[in-house]
Enzyme design. Structure first.
Site, PDB file in Angstrom:
ATOM      1  N   HIS A   1      -3.507  -7.679 -16.339  1.00  0.00           N
ATOM      2  CA  HIS A   1      -3.616  -6.347 -15.879  1.00  0.00           C
ATOM      3  C   HIS A   1      -4.445  -5.377 -16.954  1.00  0.00           C
ATOM      4  O   HIS A   1      -4.632  -4.436 -16.858  1.00  0.00           O
ATOM      5  CB  HIS A   1      -2.527  -5.500 -15.444  1.00  0.00           C
ATOM      6  CG  HIS A   1      -2.165  -5.933 -14.227  1.00  0.00           C
ATOM      7  ND1 HIS A   1      -0.811  -5.692 -13.595  1.00  0.00           N
ATOM      8  CD2 HIS A   1      -2.486  -6.759 -13.129  1.00  0.00           C
ATOM      9  CE1 HIS A   1      -0.280  -6.186 -12.308  1.00  0.00           C
ATOM     10  NE2 HIS A   1      -1.201  -6.939 -12.242  1.00  0.00           N
TER      11      HIS A   1
ATOM     12  N   GLY B   1      11.994  -8.116 -16.662  1.00  0.00           N
ATOM     13  CA  GLY B   1      11.446  -6.539 -16.463  1.00  0.00           C
ATOM     14  C   GLY B   1      10.207  -6.147 -15.701  1.00  0.00           C
ATOM     15  O   GLY B   1       9.401  -5.307 -16.103  1.00  0.00           O
ATOM     16  N   THR B   2      10.305  -6.766 -14.367  1.00  0.00           N
ATOM     17  CA  THR B   2       9.155  -6.410 -13.441  1.00  0.00           C
ATOM     18  C   THR B   2       9.920  -6.434 -12.008  1.00  0.00           C
ATOM     19  O   THR B   2      10.617  -6.945 -11.714  1.00  0.00           O
ATOM     20  CB  THR B   2       8.034  -7.335 -13.265  1.00  0.00           C
ATOM     21  OG1 THR B   2       7.134  -7.364 -12.472  1.00  0.00           O
ATOM     22  CG2 THR B   2       8.547  -9.017 -13.170  1.00  0.00           C
ATOM     23  N   SER B   3       9.566  -5.156 -11.377  1.00  0.00           N
ATOM     24  CA  SER B   3      10.053  -4.718 -10.167  1.00  0.00           C
ATOM     25  C   SER B   3       9.726  -5.705  -8.969  1.00  0.00           C
ATOM     26  O   SER B   3      10.190  -5.774  -8.019  1.00  0.00           O
ATOM     27  CB  SER B   3       9.556  -3.391  -9.715  1.00  0.00           C
ATOM     28  OG  SER B   3       8.231  -3.441  -9.670  1.00  0.00           O
TER      29      SER B   3
ATOM     30  N   ASN C   1      16.502  -8.692 -15.548  1.00  0.00           N
ATOM     31  CA  ASN C   1      16.173  -7.098 -15.192  1.00  0.00           C
ATOM     32  C   ASN C   1      17.311  -6.444 -15.366  1.00  0.00           C
ATOM     33  O   ASN C   1      18.497  -6.915 -15.159  1.00  0.00           O
ATOM     34  CB  ASN C   1      15.461  -7.678 -13.887  1.00  0.00           C
ATOM     35  CG  ASN C   1      14.645  -6.219 -13.564  1.00  0.00           C
ATOM     36  OD1 ASN C   1      15.190  -4.972 -13.916  1.00  0.00           O
ATOM     37  ND2 ASN C   1      13.356  -6.299 -12.986  1.00  0.00           N
TER      38      ASN C   1
ATOM     39  N   CYS D   1     -17.328  -1.779 -20.026  1.00  0.00           N
ATOM     40  CA  CYS D   1     -18.533  -1.005 -19.998  1.00  0.00           C
ATOM     41  C   CYS D   1     -18.869  -1.401 -18.356  1.00  0.00           C
ATOM     42  O   CYS D   1     -19.124  -2.387 -17.906  1.00  0.00           O
ATOM     43  CB  CYS D   1     -19.635  -1.556 -20.783  1.00  0.00           C
ATOM     44  SG  CYS D   1     -21.311  -0.728 -20.395  1.00  0.00           S
TER      45      CYS D   1
HETATM   46  P1  NAD Z   1       7.762  -1.651 -12.842  1.00  0.00           P
HETATM   47  O1  NAD Z   1       7.845  -0.273 -13.744  1.00  0.00           O
HETATM   48  O2  NAD Z   1       7.336  -1.660 -11.416  1.00  0.00           O
HETATM   49  O3  NAD Z   1       9.164  -2.131 -12.850  1.00  0.00           O
HETATM   50  C1  NAD Z   1       9.859  -2.237 -14.231  1.00  0.00           C
HETATM   51  C2  NAD Z   1      11.225  -3.154 -13.803  1.00  0.00           C
HETATM   52  O4  NAD Z   1      11.774  -3.337 -15.160  1.00  0.00           O
HETATM   53  C3  NAD Z   1      12.377  -2.655 -12.815  1.00  0.00           C
HETATM   54  O5  NAD Z   1      12.487  -3.385 -12.203  1.00  0.00           O
HETATM   55  C4  NAD Z   1      13.626  -2.260 -13.926  1.00  0.00           C
HETATM   56  O6  NAD Z   1      14.568  -2.341 -13.419  1.00  0.00           O
HETATM   57  C5  NAD Z   1      13.263  -3.223 -15.005  1.00  0.00           C
HETATM   58  N1  NAD Z   1      13.438  -2.277 -16.159  1.00  0.00           N
HETATM   59  C6  NAD Z   1      13.531  -1.061 -16.553  1.00  0.00           C
HETATM   60  N2  NAD Z   1      14.268  -0.894 -17.889  1.00  0.00           N
HETATM   61  C7  NAD Z   1      14.416  -2.350 -18.342  1.00  0.00           C
HETATM   62  C8  NAD Z   1      15.011  -2.932 -19.474  1.00  0.00           C
HETATM   63  N3  NAD Z   1      15.518  -2.139 -20.549  1.00  0.00           N
HETATM   64  N4  NAD Z   1      15.500  -4.227 -19.548  1.00  0.00           N
HETATM   65  C9  NAD Z   1      15.134  -4.818 -18.509  1.00  0.00           C
HETATM   66  N5  NAD Z   1      14.778  -4.293 -17.378  1.00  0.00           N
HETATM   67  C10 NAD Z   1      14.314  -3.120 -17.220  1.00  0.00           C
HETATM   68  O7  NAD Z   1       6.848  -2.514 -13.677  1.00  0.00           O
HETATM   69  P2  NAD Z   1       5.987  -3.761 -13.296  1.00  0.00           P
HETATM   70  O8  NAD Z   1       6.764  -4.582 -12.211  1.00  0.00           O
HETATM   71  O9  NAD Z   1       5.223  -4.320 -14.612  1.00  0.00           O
HETATM   72  O10 NAD Z   1       4.710  -3.110 -12.563  1.00  0.00           O
HETATM   73  C11 NAD Z   1       4.117  -1.984 -12.945  1.00  0.00           C
HETATM   74  C12 NAD Z   1       2.392  -1.919 -13.444  1.00  0.00           C
HETATM   75  O11 NAD Z   1       2.159  -0.750 -14.188  1.00  0.00           O
HETATM   76  C13 NAD Z   1       2.235  -3.204 -14.178  1.00  0.00           C
HETATM   77  O12 NAD Z   1       1.265  -3.762 -13.486  1.00  0.00           O
HETATM   78  C14 NAD Z   1       1.455  -2.591 -15.492  1.00  0.00           C
HETATM   79  O13 NAD Z   1       0.142  -2.595 -15.339  1.00  0.00           O
HETATM   80  C15 NAD Z   1       1.649  -0.945 -15.090  1.00  0.00           C
HETATM   81  N6  NAD Z   1       2.229  -0.558 -16.419  1.00  0.00           N
HETATM   82  C16 NAD Z   1       2.177  -0.878 -17.608  1.00  0.00           C
HETATM   83  C17 NAD Z   1       3.103  -0.546 -18.713  1.00  0.00           C
HETATM   84  C18 NAD Z   1       3.065  -1.165 -19.916  1.00  0.00           C
HETATM   85  O14 NAD Z   1       2.174  -1.641 -20.359  1.00  0.00           O
HETATM   86  N7  NAD Z   1       4.112  -1.164 -20.553  1.00  0.00           N
HETATM   87  C19 NAD Z   1       3.879   0.591 -18.466  1.00  0.00           C
HETATM   88  C20 NAD Z   1       4.100   1.057 -17.250  1.00  0.00           C
HETATM   89  C21 NAD Z   1       3.317   0.600 -15.968  1.00  0.00           C
END
Ligand code: NAD
Length: 233
Positions: free
Chosen positions: A106, A172-174, A198, A114
């Site tokens: 992502h 750690g991804t939803s 998760n 650019c």
């Molecule tokens: P999401 O925010 O949708 O889901 C986060 C997941 O992590 C949840 O399932 C939650 O239960 C879990 N979680 C939270 N804290 C945790 C911990 N301490 N240990 C283990 N699990 C934990 O995230 P996603 O699925 O990555 O999708 C969000 C999109 O938003 C990504 O594609 C990204 O591009 C963007 N994003 C990136 C960041 C970053 O770069 N750190 C931050 C926020 C959003």
């Protein structure tokens, strides 16, 4: 040989102090996703979108990798080219922990793109004041972040690794954002053992073979230690 693909999401960086996406009622740092993470939002109000990502980019200076990022770098030290980390995160905490075989599907906060010439320069400053592109000199830089409705990076390389892997681990991804959300099912269809680490179980379309709940800073080092022990035997 055990080929591993690890898919990480915002949850792995949560304990470093980088807020997750959907944590607070679907908001990202208080903003509705459609207001800051779509091409339409950028077209309608570029200043707000640039300021949002400028703030996220600046915030990276105040955070560092946690035990989960470091554990994955340790895993790479042992597995080398048999491991690929695919991150949905736009932060740079994996590379700061030492990961090298890493795909930012992502995009990256610390890169600009650019819209005039397509260059993707490293970028650590703000973009809201419309600096010129270092290649074509036009003031057409945007964050190199993949927004909803845009094509993620390196999909062919990721899919090739996912179908060929023996172990697939989502951390750690939803599982709400496609195509990443479909990778566990794809890996499973091609015979991989699938693991989810998760805070809470997610609603995967195809259930993971193993779903472990807990903080990434604890669950990931524990899983990595198991994979390292397996490598040693
Ligand atoms: P999401 O925010 O949708 O889901 C986060 C997941 O992590 C949840 O399932 C939650 O239960 C879990 N979680 C939270 N804290 C945790 C911990 N301490 N240990 C283990 N699990 C934990 O995230 P996603 O699925 O990555 O999708 C969000 C999109 O938003 C990504 O594609 C990204 O591009 C963007 N994003 C990136 C960041 C970053 O770069 N750190 C931050 C926020 C959003």
């Amino acid at each position: 040989m055990t080929r591993i693909v690890v898919l990480t999401g915002a949850g792995i960086s949560a304990e470093s102090g980088v807020p997750t996406f959907r944590g607070a009622e679907g908001l990202w740092e208080g903003h509705r996703i459609e207001d800051v993470a779509t091409p339409e939002a950028f077209e309608a109000d570029p200043d707000t979108v640039q300021r949002f990502y400028d703030a996220r980019r600046r915030a990276l200076r105040t955070v560092g990798p946690n035990a989960a990022h470091r554990a994955l770098a340790r895993l790479e030290s042992a597995y080398g080219s048999e491991l690929l980390v695919v991150t949905q995160n736009v932060d740079d905490l994996h590379e700061r922990a030492g990961s090298i075989r890493l795909i930012h599907m992502h995009g990256e906060l610390r890169r600009a793109r650019c819209t005039a010439c397509g260059a993707r320069p490293r970028w650590d400053d703000d973009l809201a004041d419309r600096p010129p592109c270092p290649v074509c000199r036009r003031p057409a830089l945007r964050p190199d972040v993949v927004w909803f409705g845009e094509m993620p990076y390196e999909l062919a390389r990721i899919e090739e690794a996912v179908v060929a892997c023996d172990v697939f681990c989502a951390i750690g991804t939803s599982g709400a954002v496609y195509p990443a959300a479909g990778y566990a099912a794809l890996a499973s269809a091609f015979g991989a053992h699938t693991v989810e680490l998760n805070l809470e179980p997610t609603d995967a379309v195809v259930p993971f073979d193993e779903a472990r709940t807990g903080l990434a800073s604890e669950a990931v080092p524990a899983w990595v230690d198991e994979m390292l022990a397996r490598r040693a035997t």
